[in-house]
Design a protein around this motif. Structure first.
Motif, short mmCIF file in Angstrom:
data_model
loop_
_atom_site.label_atom_id
_atom_site.label_comp_id
_atom_site.label_asym_id
_atom_site.label_seq_id
_atom_site.Cartn_x
_atom_site.Cartn_y
_atom_site.Cartn_z
N ALA A 88 0.81 -1.22 0.00
CA ALA A 88 0.00 0.00 0.00
C ALA A 88 0.84 1.27 0.00
CB ALA A 88 -0.92 0.01 1.23
N ALA A 89 2.15 1.15 0.24
CA ALA A 89 3.01 2.33 0.35
C ALA A 89 3.34 2.87 -1.04
CB ALA A 89 4.28 1.98 1.11
N ASP A 90 2.92 4.11 -1.33
CA ASP A 90 3.10 4.65 -2.67
C ASP A 90 4.56 4.89 -3.01
OD1 ASP A 90 1.82 5.71 -5.12
OD2 ASP A 90 2.76 7.57 -4.49
N GLU A 91 5.39 5.16 -2.00
CA GLU A 91 6.79 5.44 -2.28
C GLU A 91 7.61 4.18 -2.55
OE1 GLU A 91 6.63 4.73 2.18
OE2 GLU A 91 5.34 5.59 0.61
N ILE A 92 7.00 3.01 -2.33
CA ILE A 92 7.68 1.73 -2.57
C ILE A 92 7.23 1.18 -3.91
CG2 ILE A 92 7.99 -0.64 -1.77
CD1 ILE A 92 9.35 1.46 -0.01
N ASP A 93 8.19 0.98 -4.82
CA ASP A 93 7.88 0.45 -6.14
C ASP A 93 8.19 -1.04 -6.25
OD1 ASP A 93 7.13 2.96 -7.60
OD2 ASP A 93 9.12 3.52 -6.89
N GLY A 94 9.14 -1.51 -5.46
CA GLY A 94 9.51 -2.92 -5.51
C GLY A 94 9.65 -3.48 -4.11
N ILE A 95 9.24 -4.74 -3.96
CA ILE A 95 9.32 -5.43 -2.67
C ILE A 95 10.11 -6.71 -2.85
CG2 ILE A 95 8.04 -6.52 -0.78
CD1 ILE A 95 5.63 -4.79 -1.62
N LEU A 96 11.09 -6.90 -1.97
CA LEU A 96 11.91 -8.10 -1.97
C LEU A 96 11.93 -8.67 -0.56
CD1 LEU A 96 15.37 -8.57 -3.59
CD2 LEU A 96 15.08 -9.06 -1.17
N ARG A 109 3.39 -18.36 0.41
CA ARG A 109 2.34 -17.43 0.80
C ARG A 109 2.83 -15.99 0.67
NH1 ARG A 109 -2.31 -16.61 3.62
NH2 ARG A 109 -2.38 -14.80 5.01
N ILE A 110 4.06 -15.75 1.11
CA ILE A 110 4.60 -14.40 1.02
C ILE A 110 4.78 -13.98 -0.43
CG2 ILE A 110 6.63 -12.99 1.52
CD1 ILE A 110 4.72 -13.48 3.90
N GLN A 111 5.27 -14.88 -1.26
CA GLN A 111 5.43 -14.57 -2.68
C GLN A 111 4.09 -14.22 -3.32
OE1 GLN A 111 7.34 -18.15 -4.02
NE2 GLN A 111 9.26 -17.67 -2.97
N GLU A 112 3.05 -14.92 -2.91
CA GLU A 112 1.72 -14.65 -3.47
C GLU A 112 1.14 -13.34 -2.94
OE1 GLU A 112 -0.49 -18.16 -2.50
OE2 GLU A 112 0.39 -19.35 -4.13
N ILE A 114 2.85 -10.53 -2.28
CA ILE A 114 3.48 -9.35 -2.87
C ILE A 114 2.70 -8.93 -4.11
CG2 ILE A 114 5.55 -8.49 -4.03
CD1 ILE A 114 7.19 -10.32 -2.19
N SER A 115 2.33 -7.67 -4.16
CA SER A 115 1.55 -7.15 -5.28
C SER A 115 2.28 -7.38 -6.59
CB SER A 115 1.30 -5.65 -5.09
OG SER A 115 0.64 -5.11 -6.21
N PRO A 116 1.60 -7.91 -7.62
CA PRO A 116 2.29 -8.17 -8.90
C PRO A 116 2.96 -6.94 -9.50
CG PRO A 116 0.19 -9.33 -8.85
CD PRO A 116 0.23 -8.45 -7.62
N ASP A 117 2.44 -5.75 -9.23
CA ASP A 117 3.07 -4.56 -9.81
C ASP A 117 4.29 -4.10 -9.03
OD1 ASP A 117 1.83 -3.43 -7.61
OD2 ASP A 117 0.85 -1.83 -8.71
N LYS A 118 4.60 -4.80 -7.91
CA LYS A 118 5.81 -4.52 -7.15
C LYS A 118 6.70 -5.77 -7.03
CE LYS A 118 3.75 -0.82 -4.35
NZ LYS A 118 3.66 -0.21 -3.00
N LEU A 123 8.69 -13.55 -8.33
CA LEU A 123 8.40 -14.84 -7.70
C LEU A 123 6.91 -15.08 -7.47
CD1 LEU A 123 11.30 -14.97 -5.08
CD2 LEU A 123 11.10 -16.26 -7.21
N ASN A 124 6.08 -14.06 -7.69
CA ASN A 124 4.64 -14.26 -7.57
C ASN A 124 4.16 -15.18 -8.70
OD1 ASN A 124 1.72 -13.71 -8.00
ND2 ASN A 124 2.02 -12.19 -6.40
N PRO A 125 3.30 -16.17 -8.40
CA PRO A 125 2.82 -17.05 -9.47
C PRO A 125 2.16 -16.32 -10.63
CG PRO A 125 2.28 -17.97 -7.32
CD PRO A 125 2.83 -16.60 -7.07
#
Length: 291
Positions: A88-96, A109-112, A114-118, A123-125
């Motif tokens: 939900a954080a707008d300043e974050i574009d990528g999550i690892l 579960r964690i991979q799933e 993570i928002s696909p656009d980040k 690793l998201n299915p």
């Protein structure tokens, strides 16, 4: 040594320079600073070193880096909540989320979550599925780096026979899919521990990629003379040094081109994470890529 050396360190340096330039332009023209959040759960020494390197990489090219360190006994619910907060954080574009996680936590579960656009680690299915149907969003960082190395070395994959040893979701499977995309157009064999007469299969390859994690697996008799050999493996030798899956000295006498370990694929993996973060920042805001 007769093979040409494919220098991943030098290519990574060049690409990071271009990424830094684009980040500077994005900040000046669009008032946007791409942001990457890296989550480390527990105190695994190798993971801590790797996350620290990614943080420094971001600083080097001007990407905002947020490191989140959690204790090893963090609950699944707390980790889930953190990922949702970062989504939900707008300043974050990528999550690892650095792997491996402690045993009590569900990596899939964690991979799933993570928002696909980040999903800059790809690793998201959903991300894997888009690649499988030929319409990728993000490319997995290590295979992405392999493609860049092949292009930099002038290796034409169109119609080429490529053998990939290893079928992991991190390297082997996504790389095989990437190589068959329109424009790459390779004929790919995905080999593994159950492949019959692995050496004979490898000798059919114009391009041979080793991604198993077994030191010295690929020997000179497995390589067709003049083939390009990409060594993705990173293994710790008895003396503490890093070695790949390829018997480098012997194979270099047969191959046409080869990547070293270290200094080959490794620097490219981290660089492509930066590229994915930059791409995510651009896409999330509807910004055009520079020509």
């Amino acid at each position: 040594m007769t093979a040409d050396l494919i220098d991943g360190k030098e290519l990574a340096r060049q690409l990071r320079g271009r990424i830094a330039d684009e980040v500077t332009r994005m900040r000046a023209d669009d008032d946007v600073i791409p942001g990457l959040a890296a989550v480390l759960v527990g105190d695994d020494p190798a993971s801590r070193i790797y996350v620290g390197m990614k943080h420094r990489d971001c600083m080097e090219v001007g990407i905002a880096s947020r490191m989140v360190e959690l204790p090893a006994d963090t609950s699944q619910a707390d980790l889930d909540a953190l990922v949702e907060e970062l989504n939900a954080a707008d300043e974050i574009d990528g999550i690892l989320v650095q792997l491996p996680l402690p045993d009590h936590l569900d990596e899939r579960r964690i991979q799933e979550l993570i928002s696909p656009d980040k999903d800059v680690d790809a690793l998201n299915p959903y991300t894997a599925g888009r690649l499988a149907i030929g319409d990728p969003t993000f490319l997995s960082c290590t295979p992405y780096g392999v493609l860049e190395l092949l292009a930099h070395a002038g290796v034409d994959t169109v119609g080429a026979n490529v053998v990939v040893i290893g079928r992991s979701n991190l390297v082997g499977r996504p790389l095989a899919n990437m190589l068959t995309l329109k424009g790459r157009d390779a004929t790919v064999t995905l080999a593994h521990s159950r492949t019959r007469d692995l050496a004979a299969v490898c000798r059919t390859a114009d391009v041979l990629v080793a991604a198993v994690g077994r030191a010295g697996l690929v020997t000179a008799d497995m390589v067709r003379p003049g083939a390009t050999v990409i060594d993705v493996g990173t293994n710790r030798a008895d003396d503490g040094s890093l070695v790949g899956d390829v018997d480098f000295e012997a194979v270099a006498e047969v191959a046409g081109a080869i990547t070293p370990v270290p200094g080959g694929v490794g620097p490219m993996t981290r660089t492509m994470l930066l590229q994915n973060t930059l791409t995510a920042a651009r896409r999330r805001r509807g910004l055009e890529a520079p020509e």
